[in-house]
Design a protein around this motif. Structure first.
Motif, PDB file in Angstrom:
ATOM      1  N   ASP A   1      66.537  56.152  -5.520  1.00  0.00           N
ATOM      2  CA  ASP A   1      67.356  56.974  -4.630  1.00  0.00           C
ATOM      3  C   ASP A   1      66.473  57.847  -3.742  1.00  0.00           C
ATOM      4  OD1 ASP A   1      69.653  55.957  -5.674  1.00  0.00           O
ATOM      5  OD2 ASP A   1      70.219  57.743  -6.814  1.00  0.00           O
ATOM      6  N   SER A   2      66.985  58.218  -2.585  1.00  0.00           N
ATOM      7  CA  SER A   2      66.268  59.151  -1.728  1.00  0.00           C
ATOM      8  C   SER A   2      66.268  60.537  -2.379  1.00  0.00           C
ATOM      9  CB  SER A   2      66.929  59.206  -0.350  1.00  0.00           C
ATOM     10  OG  SER A   2      68.291  59.596  -0.464  1.00  0.00           O
TER      11      SER A   2
ATOM     12  N   THR B   1      66.824  64.332  -3.127  1.00  0.00           N
ATOM     13  CA  THR B   1      67.780  65.395  -2.856  1.00  0.00           C
ATOM     14  C   THR B   1      67.100  66.724  -3.087  1.00  0.00           C
ATOM     15  OG1 THR B   1      69.687  64.049  -3.551  1.00  0.00           O
ATOM     16  CG2 THR B   1      69.977  66.438  -3.558  1.00  0.00           C
TER      17      THR B   1
ATOM     18  N   GLU C   1      63.134  68.789  -6.288  1.00  0.00           N
ATOM     19  CA  GLU C   1      63.902  67.550  -6.167  1.00  0.00           C
ATOM     20  C   GLU C   1      64.919  67.534  -7.299  1.00  0.00           C
ATOM     21  OE1 GLU C   1      63.524  62.722  -6.762  1.00  0.00           O
ATOM     22  OE2 GLU C   1      61.700  63.878  -6.387  1.00  0.00           O
TER      23      GLU C   1
END
Length: 217
Positions: free
Chosen positions: A209-210, A212, A31
């Motif tokens: 946040d989602s 990444t 991530e």
């Protein structure tokens, strides 16, 4: 993701670049959390007392040295043998080159790039000191395509981000400098994967946040 790995990074930092290069090459999914260095997230500060990128947070460990992150990635997958397994002489060469880069070259690079912070000498003096490293690398590249032999190694990818930073300080001078093989080497590495892959821009990460994903094959 292996061990729910989280990588705190900053796109332009050479230490973070080398970590991302190894993670991308070894196809280790992590991530990615892009950091603004002037506004570091508290989760980064909590994870590492150094609070500097790169930091790799695993479920059972925290790795906050770029070379150690590279080692973590290459231990898991190294199809092109960047580490030169089974060749102890080349392994020693790699380690020495990286050490010289991180201790000697980085010292002069910082002074060349930020000469106003080091008024003891002018930028030309600092550049000339750094050129001792450039000259040594040029000699190596006159003998083979990359720093260790004719194939990319860990040394190339660990050192390239710092040579890039040096070159960008005065591109015009660098491109006219007496280091044609080093210029060729840098241009080649900068215009092909995995370097192209790692330089994609990401927005700064914020809590909530989602995810990444980065580095996955």
């Amino acid at each position: 993701m292996p061990n729910n790995a989280v990588l705190y990074s900053f796109r332009r930092c050479p230490y973070a670049m080398r970590a991302r290069l190894a993670i991308t090459y070894s196809q280790q999914a992590v991530e990615l959390r892009e950091v603004v260095l002037k506004n570091k997230p508290q989760t980064l500060i909590d994870a590492s007392a150094k609070a500097t990128v790169p930091v790799l947070v695993l479920s059972d460990a925290i790795i906050d040295e770029s070379i150690d992150i590279m080692a973590w990635a290459l231990h898991r997958r190294d199809e092109d043998n960047w580490q030169r397994r089974e060749d102890t002489a080349k392994q020693a060469e790699i380690q020495q080159l990286i050490s010289d880069n991180d201790i000697i070259f980085k010292h002069w690079l910082d002074r060349y790039k930020y000469a106003d912070r080091y008024p003891e000498h002018d930028p030309l003096y600092y550049r000339q000191q750094a050129e001792q490293t450039l000259s040594g690398l040029e000699t190596r590249l006159e003998q083979h395509r990359y720093l260790i032999d004719d194939d990319i190694s860990w040394a190339d990818m660990a050192i390239m981000p710092f040579i890039r930073q040096f070159a960008h300080n005065d591109k015009r001078w660098f491109l006219q400098s007496p280091y044609p093989q080093l210029i060729r080497w840098l241009e080649q590495l900068m215009t092909q994967p995995p370097f192209i892959d790692i330089m994609q821009k990401y927005p700064p990460w914020q809590t909530g946040d989602s995810i990444t994903l980065f580095g996955q094959g």
